[in-house]
Design a protein around this motif. Structure first.
Motif, PDB file in Angstrom:
ATOM      1  N   GLU A  42      56.747  61.898  66.650  1.00 54.80           N
ATOM      2  CA  GLU A  42      56.547  60.944  65.326  1.00 54.80           C
ATOM      3  C   GLU A  42      58.546  60.377  65.562  1.00 54.80           C
ATOM      4  OE1 GLU A  42      56.128  63.826  62.132  1.00 54.80           O
ATOM      5  OE2 GLU A  42      54.248  62.532  62.103  1.00 54.80           O
ATOM      6  N   ARG A  43      59.804  61.327  66.305  1.00 56.00           N
ATOM      7  CA  ARG A  43      60.768  60.396  65.790  1.00 56.00           C
ATOM      8  C   ARG A  43      60.910  60.403  67.107  1.00 56.00           C
ATOM      9  NH1 ARG A  43      62.631  66.617  66.661  1.00 56.00           N
ATOM     10  NH2 ARG A  43      63.011  66.978  64.398  1.00 56.00           N
ATOM     11  N   SER A  44      59.708  59.832  68.396  1.00 60.86           N
ATOM     12  CA  SER A  44      59.871  58.804  69.322  1.00 60.86           C
ATOM     13  C   SER A  44      59.088  57.039  68.407  1.00 60.86           C
ATOM     14  CB  SER A  44      59.381  58.965  70.893  1.00 60.86           C
ATOM     15  OG  SER A  44      59.624  60.514  70.834  1.00 60.86           O
ATOM     16  N   LEU A  45      58.521  57.387  67.877  1.00 58.84           N
ATOM     17  CA  LEU A  45      57.247  56.517  67.670  1.00 58.84           C
ATOM     18  C   LEU A  45      58.916  56.281  66.270  1.00 58.84           C
ATOM     19  CD1 LEU A  45      54.034  57.949  66.775  1.00 58.84           C
ATOM     20  CD2 LEU A  45      54.506  55.801  67.659  1.00 58.84           C
ATOM     21  N   ASP A  46      59.313  56.849  66.008  1.00 65.09           N
ATOM     22  CA  ASP A  46      60.608  55.788  64.456  1.00 65.09           C
ATOM     23  C   ASP A  46      61.269  55.468  64.998  1.00 65.09           C
ATOM     24  OD1 ASP A  46      58.980  56.886  62.245  1.00 65.09           O
ATOM     25  OD2 ASP A  46      60.297  58.969  61.337  1.00 65.09           O
ATOM     26  N   ARG A  47      61.522  55.785  66.484  1.00 62.93           N
ATOM     27  CA  ARG A  47      63.131  55.260  67.476  1.00 62.93           C
ATOM     28  C   ARG A  47      62.226  53.528  67.926  1.00 62.93           C
ATOM     29  NH1 ARG A  47      65.470  57.996  71.454  1.00 62.93           N
ATOM     30  NH2 ARG A  47      67.709  56.459  71.042  1.00 62.93           N
ATOM     31  N   CYS A  48      60.822  53.688  68.086  1.00 62.22           N
ATOM     32  CA  CYS A  48      60.634  52.295  68.727  1.00 62.22           C
ATOM     33  C   CYS A  48      60.571  51.424  67.609  1.00 62.22           C
ATOM     34  CB  CYS A  48      58.993  53.085  69.537  1.00 62.22           C
ATOM     35  SG  CYS A  48      59.198  53.584  71.331  1.00 62.22           S
ATOM     36  N   TRP A  49      59.824  51.885  67.006  1.00 56.97           N
ATOM     37  CA  TRP A  49      59.518  50.937  65.603  1.00 56.97           C
ATOM     38  C   TRP A  49      60.865  49.976  64.831  1.00 56.97           C
ATOM     39  CZ3 TRP A  49      55.455  48.394  65.100  1.00 56.97           C
ATOM     40  CH2 TRP A  49      54.419  49.187  65.068  1.00 56.97           C
ATOM     41  N   ASP A  50      61.923  50.903  64.551  1.00 61.25           N
ATOM     42  CA  ASP A  50      63.665  50.598  64.421  1.00 61.25           C
ATOM     43  C   ASP A  50      63.949  49.722  65.359  1.00 61.25           C
ATOM     44  OD1 ASP A  50      65.661  50.865  63.003  1.00 61.25           O
ATOM     45  OD2 ASP A  50      66.602  51.865  65.436  1.00 61.25           O
ATOM     46  N   LEU A  51      63.564  50.191  66.858  1.00 67.08           N
ATOM     47  CA  LEU A  51      63.822  49.241  67.683  1.00 67.08           C
ATOM     48  C   LEU A  51      63.049  47.620  67.481  1.00 67.08           C
ATOM     49  CD1 LEU A  51      65.784  48.285  70.295  1.00 67.08           C
ATOM     50  CD2 LEU A  51      63.986  49.148  71.605  1.00 67.08           C
ATOM     51  N   LEU A  52      62.664  48.183  67.779  1.00 67.93           N
ATOM     52  CA  LEU A  52      61.398  46.297  67.762  1.00 67.93           C
ATOM     53  C   LEU A  52      62.187  46.360  65.564  1.00 67.93           C
ATOM     54  CD1 LEU A  52      58.818  44.904  68.717  1.00 67.93           C
ATOM     55  CD2 LEU A  52      57.697  46.265  67.117  1.00 67.93           C
ATOM     56  N   ARG A  53      62.381  46.475  64.807  1.00 67.07           N
ATOM     57  CA  ARG A  53      62.459  45.697  64.108  1.00 67.07           C
ATOM     58  C   ARG A  53      63.876  45.277  64.438  1.00 67.07           C
ATOM     59  NH1 ARG A  53      60.164  49.989  61.506  1.00 67.07           N
ATOM     60  NH2 ARG A  53      58.600  49.845  60.408  1.00 67.07           N
ATOM     61  N   GLN A  54      65.208  45.911  65.254  1.00 66.43           N
ATOM     62  CA  GLN A  54      66.251  45.113  65.408  1.00 66.43           C
ATOM     63  C   GLN A  54      65.437  44.060  65.869  1.00 66.43           C
ATOM     64  OE1 GLN A  54      69.352  47.711  66.437  1.00 66.43           O
ATOM     65  NE2 GLN A  54      67.721  49.741  66.606  1.00 66.43           N
ATOM     66  N   ARG A  55      65.354  44.061  66.692  1.00 73.16           N
ATOM     67  CA  ARG A  55      64.587  43.231  68.102  1.00 73.16           C
ATOM     68  C   ARG A  55      64.494  42.276  66.898  1.00 73.16           C
ATOM     69  NH1 ARG A  55      64.962  42.600  72.980  1.00 73.16           N
ATOM     70  NH2 ARG A  55      63.565  41.618  73.431  1.00 73.16           N
ATOM     71  N   ARG A  56      63.641  42.452  66.240  1.00 72.01           N
ATOM     72  CA  ARG A  56      62.862  40.762  65.743  1.00 72.01           C
ATOM     73  C   ARG A  56      63.963  40.168  64.983  1.00 72.01           C
ATOM     74  NH1 ARG A  56      56.806  43.701  64.158  1.00 72.01           N
ATOM     75  NH2 ARG A  56      56.008  42.951  66.509  1.00 72.01           N
TER      76      ARG A  56
END
Length: 81
Positions: A42-56
């Protein structure tokens, strides 16, 4: 990391969650083992989603999304999306 690569990693992590839950149901893991490993996923998922949101967000304002870096888990932990 490109958006499609991040999404691929998200899919892998979700698959890992499903495998862990199936292993618990099959008696191959204790509840404590499953919960410990799920927290890491879940921590890894949170980081991935956060990175994707930052990129967008960068892309939306005309910035280069490739200048975005993953933030530490502690920085995004308990963040309400």
């Amino acid at each position: 990391m490109r958006d499609d690569e991040i999404l691929g990693q998200i899919r892998q992590l979700v698959d890992e969650q499903h495998r862990l839950r199936a292993s618990l149901a099959a008696g191959e893991l204790t509840s404590e083992e499953e919960q410990s490993r799920i927290r890491l996923v879940e921590r890894s998922l949170d980081r991935c989603w956060d990175l994707l949101r930052q990129r967008r967000a960068r892309r939306d304002v005309g910035d280069d999304p490739d200048h975005t870096a993953p933030r530490p888990a502690g920085e995004i932990e308990d963040y309400e999306y």
